[in-house]
Write a protein that holds these residues in place. Sequence first.
Motif, mmCIF file in Angstrom:
data_model
loop_
_atom_site.group_PDB
_atom_site.id
_atom_site.type_symbol
_atom_site.label_atom_id
_atom_site.label_comp_id
_atom_site.label_asym_id
_atom_site.label_seq_id
_atom_site.Cartn_x
_atom_site.Cartn_y
_atom_site.Cartn_z
ATOM 1 N N GLY A 55 0.870 -1.280 -0.041
ATOM 2 C CA GLY A 55 0.117 -0.085 -0.101
ATOM 3 C C GLY A 55 0.895 1.200 0.113
ATOM 4 O O GLY A 55 0.470 2.205 -0.884
ATOM 5 N N PHE A 56 2.029 1.142 0.880
ATOM 6 C CA PHE A 56 2.580 2.441 0.825
ATOM 7 C C PHE A 56 4.244 2.492 0.928
ATOM 8 O O PHE A 56 4.800 3.350 1.259
ATOM 9 C CB PHE A 56 2.278 3.208 2.416
ATOM 10 C CG PHE A 56 0.704 3.234 2.526
ATOM 11 C CD1 PHE A 56 0.068 4.263 1.705
ATOM 12 C CD2 PHE A 56 0.009 2.290 3.241
ATOM 13 C CE1 PHE A 56 -1.286 4.519 2.007
ATOM 14 C CE2 PHE A 56 -1.410 2.564 3.069
ATOM 15 C CZ PHE A 56 -2.080 3.638 2.638
ATOM 16 N N ALA A 80 -4.046 -1.958 2.986
ATOM 17 C CA ALA A 80 -4.415 -1.174 1.792
ATOM 18 C C ALA A 80 -4.865 -2.088 0.951
ATOM 19 O O ALA A 80 -4.359 -3.121 0.408
ATOM 20 C CB ALA A 80 -3.623 -0.304 1.333
ATOM 21 N N ALA A 98 -6.009 3.202 -1.926
ATOM 22 C CA ALA A 98 -5.050 4.031 -2.575
ATOM 23 C C ALA A 98 -5.548 4.738 -3.521
ATOM 24 O O ALA A 98 -4.997 5.804 -3.836
ATOM 25 C CB ALA A 98 -4.261 2.916 -3.446
ATOM 26 N N GLY A 123 -6.529 0.497 -8.810
ATOM 27 C CA GLY A 123 -5.355 0.511 -7.602
ATOM 28 C C GLY A 123 -4.432 -0.615 -7.782
ATOM 29 O O GLY A 123 -3.302 -0.521 -7.669
ATOM 30 N N SER A 154 -1.120 -0.297 -10.242
ATOM 31 C CA SER A 154 0.284 -0.602 -9.605
ATOM 32 C C SER A 154 0.873 -1.603 -10.302
ATOM 33 O O SER A 154 2.079 -1.533 -10.250
ATOM 34 C CB SER A 154 -0.193 -0.856 -8.052
ATOM 35 O OG SER A 154 -0.965 0.070 -7.347
ATOM 36 N N PHE A 168 -0.301 3.557 -3.440
ATOM 37 C CA PHE A 168 -0.423 4.953 -3.262
ATOM 38 C C PHE A 168 0.184 6.034 -4.373
ATOM 39 O O PHE A 168 -0.265 6.855 -4.968
ATOM 40 C CB PHE A 168 -0.172 5.597 -1.782
ATOM 41 C CG PHE A 168 -0.704 6.801 -1.472
ATOM 42 C CD1 PHE A 168 -1.767 7.618 -2.093
ATOM 43 C CD2 PHE A 168 -0.425 7.450 -0.231
ATOM 44 C CE1 PHE A 168 -1.932 8.861 -1.754
ATOM 45 C CE2 PHE A 168 -0.471 8.648 0.228
ATOM 46 C CZ PHE A 168 -1.497 9.485 -0.657
#
Length: 414
Positions: free
Chosen positions: A143-144, A157, A162, A188, A192, A221
């Motif tokens: 996610g991050f 996430a 995101a 998302g 990604s 994100f």
Amino acid sequence: MSVGEVGDEGLERFGKPLDGVRVLAIEQMQALPYATQMLARFGAEVIKIESPGTGDSGRTSLPSMNDPEGRKVGVTFLRNNMGKRSITVDLKNPEGLEIVRKLAAKADIVCENFKPGVAGRLGLGYEDIAAINPRAIYLSVSGFGNTSDSPYTSWPAYAPIAEGMAGLYEFKRAPGIAPIVSPLGALGDTGSALFAVIGVLAALRHRDATGQGQYVDIAMFDAMVALNDAGISYWSMGLKDPGLAPLINHSFKAFDGYLIIQCARPHMFKALAELVGHPEWVDDPRLAGPQDWFNHLEDIIRPGVETWAADKSRVQACAALSGVGVASGPIYNPGDVIEDEHVRNRKMLVAMERTDGVPEPVLSPGNPVKLSKVAEAPASRVPWLGEHTEEILRDELGLSPEEIARLTESGATG
């Protein structure tokens, strides 16, 4: 020689660009599995690590079908795992963990989408893999991110988290209306995944030049911030609501649904006005430029366009608009997409026969990257849970039947 003169049979001599590349994927759900499926479509050999009994959590998603042994296989798994092999390994078992480490030592790409810190605690982090295989490309999708500080590092996430945090749900949101969550499916995840593939290909090219592997760290994100480029740029230049951008960029009704028209230039507006029977719009002082067209969309332009389109289908209206140089397209539902001639001709649907007696196949999008010297071979189905465990232990690690049986008995494998 022009594109299209050689059939897929003639292209087979070129092979695929990632032939010989070995991928070890410790993955769940969609963001990473979509990326490794793309790598498989380009020729990579993907070994998927799954936990015994349950496997990838995407197998439990809905709707689902039954595999040949009557186990449920969910749609998230079905659309993200074609062309892979599955081995079931218990990562909490020391012998199971050692199997994964031995496979990682032989891989070109090792990838995971655990929560940050989990791979390291298992002894499967970047430093661990680099120590046993310094040429390996290590890919994380989370996610991050994993390689820099974030106030959200510990947050779980999924795709919509995101998307929403990156501002995508505020783009053209009507005042007073709550944001619509997941308006574009799992963007998302798939968005990604595409950045992950780009990163891996760049890292492989770097390894070709230096002989060294490296860490490819993808934060969902970050990926969604990149996809919200227009909204962020507009905001920085004072346009806080992209819905107020000065142009025609709207949907209009035909007799069988809606179509999109985008018109931002005077010559296009002139062509639009003449086509829909309102040539006077060109000299109307109220419609002098893009901002004016936007301001009078509802009281002048929409009634004129929709009156003209009222006896036309979406496709008929768009064909007429495109014929005079006005960008347009019908708004389709998934059923329309499945039936579309372009989609069929471009081989953009992959069918997997069901194994539970239902005659209609499972359909998934095909590979949108068309290479002139790479044959687009039929996609192989998804692996059943642990289907290739014995084969991988035997062929990749050289284990004897007795050793494989012992590992199964100990619970290290499924």
